[in-house]
Motif scaffolding. Structure first.
Motif, PDB file in Angstrom:
ATOM      1  N   ARG A 107       0.835  -1.195   0.000  1.00 51.41           N
ATOM      2  CA  ARG A 107       0.000   0.000   0.000  1.00 51.41           C
ATOM      3  C   ARG A 107       0.872   1.249   0.000  1.00 51.41           C
ATOM      4  O   ARG A 107       0.932   2.017   0.957  1.00 51.41           O
ATOM      5  N   GLY A 166       3.652  -0.091  -5.035  1.00 48.42           N
ATOM      6  CA  GLY A 166       3.585  -1.054  -3.945  1.00 48.42           C
ATOM      7  C   GLY A 166       3.620  -2.503  -4.347  1.00 48.42           C
ATOM      8  O   GLY A 166       3.908  -3.378  -3.518  1.00 48.42           O
ATOM      9  N   ASN A 226      -1.445   5.561  -3.220  1.00 50.36           N
ATOM     10  CA  ASN A 226      -1.044   4.396  -4.013  1.00 50.36           C
ATOM     11  C   ASN A 226      -1.686   4.451  -5.391  1.00 50.36           C
ATOM     12  O   ASN A 226      -2.349   5.429  -5.761  1.00 50.36           O
TER      13      ASN A 226
END
Length: 377
Positions: A154, A158, A281
């Protein structure tokens, strides 16, 4: 945050003039440390994390503080050290993996002129070159397990630390051995090898969902691209619905989906995408509207793991940053817009709900040991 370099998606073939890389003997012929050193536990760990926790002390191990979001760079430096020293398990990579040559070309800098060696990784991660080299040596000369925490994905790019950790485990030579290889969330989920002993924990009351339709989580791209399509699922037939609005709360589909390019195309089809997220993200970047959510450090709460025999107080340590709000605050505000605020809040504030649920938990589970920590004023 420090952005770690992203490998090219389709690197060109390795030039024929490149000198051959070190080759390693088959797995059975590679030296292994069969027994731990005298006075040491059966295995030793090296926690790599930006957060100082009790893990290092519990394992009697050295904590390696890494700059947030540079986990992949650290693992690339370890992998490069394995490769150039011939410590990697070439036999396993040849028999059980596909594409390692392309990865190795990127690792040694054949396409961008930047070898991802220990010195390169040290400048990015804050972990010393010697520590990175030592990790590479330990991983390949001892039975090893590489474990990543849940939610490490996250963050910006990621998905890469997850992918890279699997590559590193395949290179290390312990994949497929009992208690070795790769794993995720053993400590976070607190359920591996632990007998279940979680007490009753009260939860916010829910109502039945009047909409019976659902989709398997792995079919989100199919649903967006092919509404009305019929699929087989768990012994029955499902018709994929048409989705005009996505409200995503929790999770990161751009981490766990099978084909990110296809999901990116599919994500353009709804009229509106709303994402509740604490971190910037990929899913948040692809949203039309982002509702910033407070982290667990920015609200009062209590929690219990899947198999914890105790509760953990989670007192707020700071106010929510910027315009972020707690989950309860956002849900209550939305309920008010729809005319259901009273039904949702039951006239309780957020901290009153925490206290109410705690009292319900204590009434069923019996006396609960208290600590000096407390939630709320």
């Amino acid at each position: 945050m420090v952005r770690h370099p992203k490998p090219p998606r389709a690197p060109p073939p390795r030039p024929a003039t490149t000198s051959p890389r070190p080759r390693t003997p088959p797995r059975a012929a590679r030296p292994r440390t069969a027994q731990p050193a005298p006075g040491r536990p059966p295995w030793t760990g090296r926690p790599v994390s930006p957060i100082r926790s009790d893990t290092a002390g519990f394992l009697d191990a050295e904590w390696l503080p890494v700059i947030p979001n540079t986990d992949t760079a650290a693992m690339l430096g370890i992998a490069h050290t394995m490769l150039v020293n011939g410590w990697h398990d070439e036999d396993f990579l040849r028999r059980c993996c596909i594409g390692f040559d392309r990865f190795a070309s990127y690792l040694v800098g054949e396409h961008d002129g930047i070898p991802k060696d220990a010195a390169w990784a040290a400048r990015i991660t804050g972990i010393s070159r010697d520590a990175i080299t030592d990790l590479a040596r330990r991983l390949t000369t001892q039975r090893s397990l590489i474990m990543v925490n849940y939610a490490v994905q996250r963050a910006d790019h990621g998905e890469q630390p997850i992918w890279m950790s699997v590559v590193l485990a395949a290179m290390a030579g312990s994949m497929g051995r009992p208690g070795c290889g790769w794993g995720a969330g053993y400590a976070t989920m607190d359920a591996t090898g632990v007998a279940r002993g979680r007490p009753f924990v009260a939860t916010v009351p829910t109502v039945s969902n009047p909409v019976p339709d659902f989709i398997p989580v792995a079919r989100i791209a199919d649903t967006l691209l092919h509404p009305g399509k019929t699929i087989d699922y768990d012994g029955r037939r499902l018709t994929l619905p048409e989705l005009r609005l996505i409200y995503w709360c929790g999770g990161n589909p751009f981490h766990h989906h099978q084909d990110l390019h296809r999901l990116t195309r599919a994500w353009q089809t709804p009229d509106t995408v709303v994402v509740r997220e604490a971190w910037w993200n990929t899913t948040a970047k692809f949203a039309d509207i982002v509702l910033p959510v407070a982290t667990t450090l920015e609200r009062d709460d209590f929690a219990a793991g899947f198999s914890d025999p105790h509760l953990v107080a989670m007192p707020k340590v700071r106010e929510p940053a910027g315009e972020s709000r707690t989950d309860h605050h956002i849900f209550a505000a939305l309920a008010a817009r729809f005319g259901y605020e009273q039904e949702f809040t039951e006239s309780r504030s957020e901290i009153e709900w925490v206290r109410h649920l705690y009292e319900q938990t204590r009434a069923v589970s019996g006396p609960i040991p208290t600590t000096s920590s407390s939630c709320g004023a």
